[in-house]
Design a protein around this motif. Structure first.
Motif, PDB file in Angstrom:
ATOM      1  N   VAL A 128      30.925  22.327  40.236  1.00  0.00           N
ATOM      2  CA  VAL A 128      30.016  22.011  41.343  1.00  0.00           C
ATOM      3  C   VAL A 128      30.064  20.540  41.747  1.00  0.00           C
ATOM      4  N   LEU A 129      30.305  19.646  40.789  1.00  0.00           N
ATOM      5  CA  LEU A 129      30.212  18.219  41.045  1.00  0.00           C
ATOM      6  C   LEU A 129      31.088  17.757  42.208  1.00  0.00           C
ATOM      7  N   LYS A 130      32.280  18.333  42.349  1.00  0.00           N
ATOM      8  CA  LYS A 130      33.187  17.951  43.435  1.00  0.00           C
ATOM      9  C   LYS A 130      33.480  19.140  44.346  1.00  0.00           C
ATOM     10  N   LEU A 131      32.473  19.975  44.499  1.00  0.00           N
ATOM     11  CA  LEU A 131      32.645  21.197  45.278  1.00  0.00           C
ATOM     12  C   LEU A 131      33.083  20.906  46.701  1.00  0.00           C
ATOM     13  N   ASN A 132      32.599  19.824  47.276  1.00  0.00           N
ATOM     14  CA  ASN A 132      32.945  19.482  48.659  1.00  0.00           C
ATOM     15  C   ASN A 132      34.350  18.901  48.788  1.00  0.00           C
ATOM     16  N   GLU A 133      35.020  18.669  47.645  1.00  0.00           N
ATOM     17  CA  GLU A 133      36.364  18.097  47.661  1.00  0.00           C
ATOM     18  C   GLU A 133      37.422  19.055  47.130  1.00  0.00           C
ATOM     19  N   GLU A 134      37.031  19.938  46.218  1.00  0.00           N
ATOM     20  CA  GLU A 134      37.981  20.809  45.539  1.00  0.00           C
ATOM     21  C   GLU A 134      37.907  22.249  46.060  1.00  0.00           C
ATOM     22  N   THR A 135      38.929  22.684  46.743  1.00  0.00           N
ATOM     23  CA  THR A 135      38.966  24.045  47.291  1.00  0.00           C
ATOM     24  C   THR A 135      38.964  25.089  46.177  1.00  0.00           C
ATOM     25  N   ASN A 136      39.666  24.791  45.091  1.00  0.00           N
ATOM     26  CA  ASN A 136      39.734  25.752  43.995  1.00  0.00           C
ATOM     27  C   ASN A 136      38.369  25.975  43.347  1.00  0.00           C
ATOM     28  N   ASP A 137      37.552  24.927  43.286  1.00  0.00           N
ATOM     29  CA  ASP A 137      36.204  25.077  42.733  1.00  0.00           C
ATOM     30  C   ASP A 137      35.386  26.042  43.588  1.00  0.00           C
ATOM     31  N   LYS A 138      35.553  25.946  44.881  1.00  0.00           N
ATOM     32  CA  LYS A 138      34.839  26.852  45.780  1.00  0.00           C
ATOM     33  C   LYS A 138      35.265  28.297  45.540  1.00  0.00           C
ATOM     34  N   LYS A 139      36.555  28.505  45.326  1.00  0.00           N
ATOM     35  CA  LYS A 139      37.058  29.854  45.058  1.00  0.00           C
ATOM     36  C   LYS A 139      36.496  30.398  43.742  1.00  0.00           C
ATOM     37  N   ILE A 140      36.405  29.535  42.731  1.00  0.00           N
ATOM     38  CA  ILE A 140      35.860  29.957  41.431  1.00  0.00           C
ATOM     39  C   ILE A 140      34.400  30.359  41.587  1.00  0.00           C
ATOM     40  N   ILE A 141      33.642  29.557  42.314  1.00  0.00           N
ATOM     41  CA  ILE A 141      32.225  29.862  42.519  1.00  0.00           C
ATOM     42  C   ILE A 141      32.056  31.156  43.309  1.00  0.00           C
ATOM     43  N   GLN A 142      32.881  31.350  44.314  1.00  0.00           N
ATOM     44  CA  GLN A 142      32.832  32.605  45.083  1.00  0.00           C
ATOM     45  C   GLN A 142      33.076  33.799  44.174  1.00  0.00           C
ATOM     46  N   THR A 143      34.034  33.663  43.260  1.00  0.00           N
ATOM     47  CA  THR A 143      34.357  34.748  42.331  1.00  0.00           C
ATOM     48  C   THR A 143      33.193  35.037  41.391  1.00  0.00           C
ATOM     49  N   ILE A 144      32.602  33.970  40.846  1.00  0.00           N
ATOM     50  CA  ILE A 144      31.464  34.139  39.940  1.00  0.00           C
ATOM     51  C   ILE A 144      30.286  34.786  40.663  1.00  0.00           C
ATOM     52  N   MET A 145      30.033  34.360  41.887  1.00  0.00           N
ATOM     53  CA  MET A 145      28.914  34.912  42.642  1.00  0.00           C
ATOM     54  C   MET A 145      29.136  36.382  42.975  1.00  0.00           C
ATOM     55  N   SER A 146      30.361  36.735  43.286  1.00  0.00           N
ATOM     56  CA  SER A 146      30.680  38.138  43.559  1.00  0.00           C
ATOM     57  C   SER A 146      30.476  38.978  42.306  1.00  0.00           C
ATOM     58  N   LEU A 147      30.903  38.433  41.170  1.00  0.00           N
ATOM     59  CA  LEU A 147      30.733  39.110  39.887  1.00  0.00           C
ATOM     60  C   LEU A 147      29.249  39.307  39.586  1.00  0.00           C
ATOM     61  N   ALA A 148      28.477  38.243  39.767  1.00  0.00           N
ATOM     62  CA  ALA A 148      27.039  38.305  39.494  1.00  0.00           C
ATOM     63  C   ALA A 148      26.353  39.332  40.393  1.00  0.00           C
ATOM     64  N   LYS A 149      26.733  39.366  41.642  1.00  0.00           N
ATOM     65  CA  LYS A 149      26.130  40.314  42.582  1.00  0.00           C
ATOM     66  C   LYS A 149      26.370  41.746  42.135  1.00  0.00           C
TER      67      LYS A 149
END
Length: 215
Positions: A128-149
């Motif tokens: 999350v710390l560099k979410l606005n800079e790292e595209t891969n971090d955004k993809k990881i978070i999207q994956t985790i959120m989809s899993l959680a849902k």
């Protein structure tokens, strides 16, 4: 680790829980009810005397079980998933919310996730710390959120330290945020005043209240 190895972790845990319960009671007496999240060691989860002791203190201070939630790190859970699940289930059955902390860093087996009696996943701040800079971090978070849902779990993003990251998390549909962008740690007696001022600030703008976990 030193506290766990020396056996002092139980004393630290009971001290922290007692203080949090006192703070929750003081806030409630001032007309503000919160839910406080407390981190537990795997040794705490295995301590059969802890849960009855927590329930006794909750009742003593006339608080609801919803006033407390507990977090255990992903790496601790994965040391013995079957045993952790059994022990955590007792907390969940008693009415306490449970969260897996630092999710995404502990190499967990997803096969155990469906059995865990948890209500939240907390995304580790390293994503999350560099979410606005790292595209891969955004993809990881999207994956985790989809899993959680898919498991009907809420998601908490840790380490939100700038508006850009907050905006992205809002767009992704994150349920809760935690981090210095919301507030740095403060004394318990200042929290009620801060909440009142923050509520007034947001009510005077087009931006509605942001959800935040406070630890």
């Amino acid at each position: 680790p030193i506290a766990e190895q020396s056996g002092l972790i139980h004393h630290i845990t009971t001290f922290v829980i007692q203080q949090v319960i006192k703070d929750l009671k003081a806030w409630k007496d001032n007309g503000v009810e919160h839910q406080a999240a407390i981190n537990l060691s795997v040794h705490d989860i295995e301590n059969e005397e802890l849960l009855p002791w927590v329930i006794k203190n909750i009742k003593k201070h006339q608080l609801n079980h919803e006033s407390l939630s507990f977090e255990i790190t992903e790496s601790d859970v994965m040391k013995d998933p079957q045993k952790s699940t059994k022990n955590l289930l007792a907390f969940r059955d008693a009415g306490f919310n449970l969260a897996i902390d630092d999710f995404g860093t502990g190499y967990s087996s997803l096969s155990y996730l469906k059995y865990m009696p948890i209500s939240e996943l907390k995304i580790d701040k390293s994503f999350v710390l560099k979410l606005n800079e790292e595209t891969n971090d955004k993809k990881i978070i999207q994956t985790i959120m989809s899993l959680a849902k898919n498991f009907n779990l809420e998601v908490v993003a840790e380490g939100v330290e700038n508006e850009a990251s907050l905006t992205i998390l809002k767009q992704l549909g994150c349920d809760w945020i935690q981090g210095y962008y919301i507030s740095r740690p403060m004394p318990a007696e200042q929290l009620t005043t801060w909440l009142t001022e923050t509520k007034t600030l947001y009510s005077n703008t087009s931006e509605k209240n942001e959800n935040a976990h406070t630890n």
